[in-house]
Design a protein around this motif. Sequence first.
Motif: not given
Length: 451
Positions: A299-301, A292-295, A324-333
């Motif tokens: 939608r911090s996850a 998570h990124y609280p700032p 494992g883990f997964a990261i979605g690029f859309t939310a990251t962008e």
Amino acid sequence: MRVNSWRCAELSFSKTMASDAYQSPRGTRDLFPEELIRVRYLEETARKLARAFHYHEIRTPLFEETRLFTRSLGETSDVVDKEMFTVPPRAEGGAPYSFRPEGTASAARAYVQGGCPTSAPFQKWFYLGPMFRYERPQKGRERQFTQFGVEVFGAQNPVLDAEVVDFALRFFENLGFGPELEVRVNTMGDPNDRVRWKAQLQDFFSDSLAGRCSDCQERFDRNPFRLLDCKVEKCQNLNEGVPSLRGQLAEESTAHHEEFLATLEALGHKPQDDPSIVRGLDYYTRTVFEIHYPPLGARSALCGGGRYDGLVEEVGGASTPAVGFAIGFTATEIAMAEVGLPKPETLEPFQQELQTQVYCVAVGEEDRKPIAKLASDLRAAGVMGVDLDYRNKSVKAQLKEAAKSGALAVALLGPDERAAGYVCLRNMKTREENKIPESDFLPELLNLLKE
């Protein structure tokens, strides 16, 4: 560089176009060269980290038999129940296929089919590619999206769990996210732990079931764990005082979780033990976590993952631990844009790849084939970003095009230059122009580009 050079008028969907003009499917988007800069930056960041952690890339088909996902993800998961793109069988007795909604099930299937359990049971893999979910398009959610994930098979050591979390945190740190990054962790225990917990949950939820949403009522018998992560506010309020899994954990599950937490702290992280994290897929066991990124506020996850020691067995293999883990690029962008990332200088190497380096100009019609040959020779010699005119423009118009493209150099050929065995080289920054013998042209050009 021309910011909008790729968006020519013929491709833009303006209001003046016919109403039946083709458009991209709802929930998808076209990525033009300038927009791909950020995606390629994310991909390169992921690949560099994968090399550092010694994970190897795997590529699986974009679609699988539907039963792979219903078996591995759980029929009560939202992904299976509501979000899969499924193609019905086209022949009698055939199997339906679904476009992959996530990457872990396909990786587990490949692990088994590839004979890894017997030939090479310990594997550290990563994947990058499109996933598909039929959900309502909204900010951060698309029906086709890029996902980066890692999967490790063959070890149950909690140190490995901590490494996977460390990998995920490093990814966001390398993108520029600050020290506010948080890792929130929980344990889902072993199957026997969850059997005992399931009975307690159903007993707890039964009194309030009539006041819950329809999804919760439907899941009560099949998978009461899903009631814990319901997003409906009234259901969240009714979850207050819910029995904790921690009271049902066997000694082995407790020891694993404590060692996992201790290892994260040894790696310099400060995990937050959060019993509310259960994740949305049925295959998780023991470790689950979210970054998570609280700032970012509500939608911090940023990503999630965990351990799934029973998944390989579910898809037909021997019992094999995995994490494992997964990261979605859309939310990251979107998250990066909200906090002012990436910094402009970070993207400069990718932007330079779109920039013309050398523009080749032909003085007359008879010079067009020789200038095309020069351009071909420069490309063969390894010079990047070599371009020339394909629309029969005049010399003046070609030079104007070269300046507009941001070219660093112009190579010009006319009858006089060809007759004398020279190429005219112009430095577009200083406007200095020299006639260079053909045999010396490549080293002179390379020196100019280095400057």
